[in-house]
Design a protein around this motif. Structure first.
Motif, PDB file in Angstrom:
ATOM      1  N   ILE A 113      41.442 -32.041 -12.595  1.00  0.00           N
ATOM      2  CA  ILE A 113      42.247 -33.267 -12.572  1.00  0.00           C
ATOM      3  C   ILE A 113      42.975 -33.458 -13.891  1.00  0.00           C
ATOM      4  CG2 ILE A 113      42.152 -35.794 -12.466  1.00  0.00           C
ATOM      5  CD1 ILE A 113      39.907 -35.527 -10.444  1.00  0.00           C
ATOM      6  N   VAL A 156      36.660 -32.342 -12.685  1.00  0.00           N
ATOM      7  CA  VAL A 156      37.160 -33.198 -13.761  1.00  0.00           C
ATOM      8  C   VAL A 156      38.180 -32.441 -14.593  1.00  0.00           C
ATOM      9  CG1 VAL A 156      36.543 -34.459 -15.851  1.00  0.00           C
ATOM     10  CG2 VAL A 156      35.062 -34.593 -13.829  1.00  0.00           C
ATOM     11  N   ILE A 174      34.379 -31.905  -6.667  1.00  0.00           N
ATOM     12  CA  ILE A 174      34.046 -31.999  -8.094  1.00  0.00           C
ATOM     13  C   ILE A 174      33.261 -30.783  -8.553  1.00  0.00           C
ATOM     14  CG2 ILE A 174      32.805 -33.315  -9.839  1.00  0.00           C
ATOM     15  CD1 ILE A 174      33.245 -35.803  -8.161  1.00  0.00           C
ATOM     16  N   ALA A 228      42.539 -40.366 -10.032  1.00  0.00           N
ATOM     17  CA  ALA A 228      42.479 -39.817  -8.682  1.00  0.00           C
ATOM     18  C   ALA A 228      42.884 -40.902  -7.696  1.00  0.00           C
ATOM     19  CB  ALA A 228      41.068 -39.324  -8.371  1.00  0.00           C
ATOM     20  N   TYR A 230      38.363 -41.532  -3.268  1.00  0.00           N
ATOM     21  CA  TYR A 230      37.138 -40.746  -3.306  1.00  0.00           C
ATOM     22  C   TYR A 230      36.434 -40.883  -1.961  1.00  0.00           C
ATOM     23  CZ  TYR A 230      32.781 -38.814  -5.200  1.00  0.00           C
ATOM     24  OH  TYR A 230      31.680 -38.020  -5.439  1.00  0.00           O
ATOM     25  N   TYR A 244      30.443 -41.869  -8.922  1.00  0.00           N
ATOM     26  CA  TYR A 244      31.615 -41.057  -9.241  1.00  0.00           C
ATOM     27  C   TYR A 244      32.955 -41.677  -8.836  1.00  0.00           C
ATOM     28  CZ  TYR A 244      28.812 -37.176 -10.882  1.00  0.00           C
ATOM     29  OH  TYR A 244      27.962 -36.392 -11.626  1.00  0.00           O
ATOM     30  N   ARG A 245      32.960 -42.655  -7.941  1.00  0.00           N
ATOM     31  CA  ARG A 245      34.258 -43.230  -7.564  1.00  0.00           C
ATOM     32  C   ARG A 245      34.961 -43.837  -8.776  1.00  0.00           C
ATOM     33  NH1 ARG A 245      33.145 -45.813  -3.160  1.00  0.00           N
ATOM     34  NH2 ARG A 245      34.335 -44.502  -1.714  1.00  0.00           N
ATOM     35  N   VAL A 265      39.715 -36.838  -3.830  1.00  0.00           N
ATOM     36  CA  VAL A 265      38.439 -36.191  -4.129  1.00  0.00           C
ATOM     37  C   VAL A 265      37.528 -36.285  -2.910  1.00  0.00           C
ATOM     38  CG1 VAL A 265      36.422 -36.157  -5.632  1.00  0.00           C
ATOM     39  CG2 VAL A 265      38.664 -36.762  -6.584  1.00  0.00           C
ATOM     40  N   MET A 279      36.280 -41.101 -11.097  1.00  0.00           N
ATOM     41  CA  MET A 279      37.483 -40.450 -10.577  1.00  0.00           C
ATOM     42  C   MET A 279      38.702 -41.369 -10.666  1.00  0.00           C
ATOM     43  SD  MET A 279      36.640 -37.367  -9.902  1.00  0.00           S
ATOM     44  CE  MET A 279      35.452 -37.461 -11.254  1.00  0.00           C
TER      45      MET A 279
END
Length: 232
Positions: A68, A65, A55, A99, A102, A90-91, A81, A94
């Protein structure tokens, strides 16, 4: 030949990820990129089967970000990620960006990375079609692209293992899926308590947007079942 991009600004980490990838799939083509600009330029001209992405790149805290978003505008390439950012925060972010999964740095082993990486490649190769939806209330999933599951038009943010369990339950909706069958889709912790924890995670995620959600039924001593709204 599969082609992968590793986007990571730390050279030792980038080389380690490349080594793991090459050990898991000898002969695979791996491109390494270290900045947002170089990565976005590569994505614009190349067609990757998978992107492994950090990230934070250099001083740009959320460069990943933007990358992606650039990927999603072009090919919707699966993204894994790998970041030092806390997974608890952040999971879900994402996953909302579609995504695949993670992994938080320093919390996973080489085997965890390789297993997740190979699973993504298998999914791309299999090209499984989206699961059918019989009515507007049902779950919408896309196993190939690992898009975030949708429930009544809203995204459901789930870890990858919970998504696997959900996909099995939904694919066999109306039928009891035994604990032994669910053990086959988890990486580790193949016991009933762990399966129940994953199912609890699934229910909690649905109930965040639909407090009355009750489609995942517990079948005592046997397993779980997805029951469509009209069958309950």
């Amino acid at each position: 030949m599969a082609k992968v991009a590793v986007i990571e600004d730390d050279l030792p980490t980038s080389n380690q990820l490349r080594a793991w990838i090459e050990s898991a799939r000898p002969g695979i083509a791996v491109d390494q990129w270290f900045s947002r600009d170089d990565a976005e330029a590569a994505i614009a001209r190349e067609r990757y089967d998978l992107v492994v992405l950090d990230i934070e790149l250099g001083r740009e805290r959320h460069a990943g970000v933007a990358i992606i978003n650039a990927i999603n505008k072009r090919h919707a390439t699966p993204v894994l990620v790998v970041s030092a950012m806390p997974a608890t925060i952040y999971r879900s972010i994402m996953k909302a960006l579609d995504a695949w999964d993670y992994l938080q740095k320093a919390t996973f082993e080489e085997a965890d990375f390789i297993e997740t990486f190979l699973e993504i490649l298998r999914a791309v190769k299999d090209k499984a079609p989206p699961l059918p939806s019989a009515n507007a209330d049902e779950l919408s999933m896309d196993p190939l692209r690992q898009r975030t599951p949708m429930w009544r038009g809203h995204r459901i943010n789930l870890p990858l293992t919970a998504q696997r369990i959900l996909a099995v339950l939904f694919a066999r909706r109306g039928q009891v899926v035994s604990y032994d069958e669910l053990f086959e889709v988890v990486k580790s912790g193949r016991n009933r308590d762990n399966i129940r924890k994953h199912v609890s995670t699934i229910r909690d995620a649905f109930r965040e947007i639909d407090p009355g959600f009750a489609c995942v039924e517990n079948i005592p001593m046997r397993g779980f079942r997805w029951a469509d709204t009209e069958s309950r």
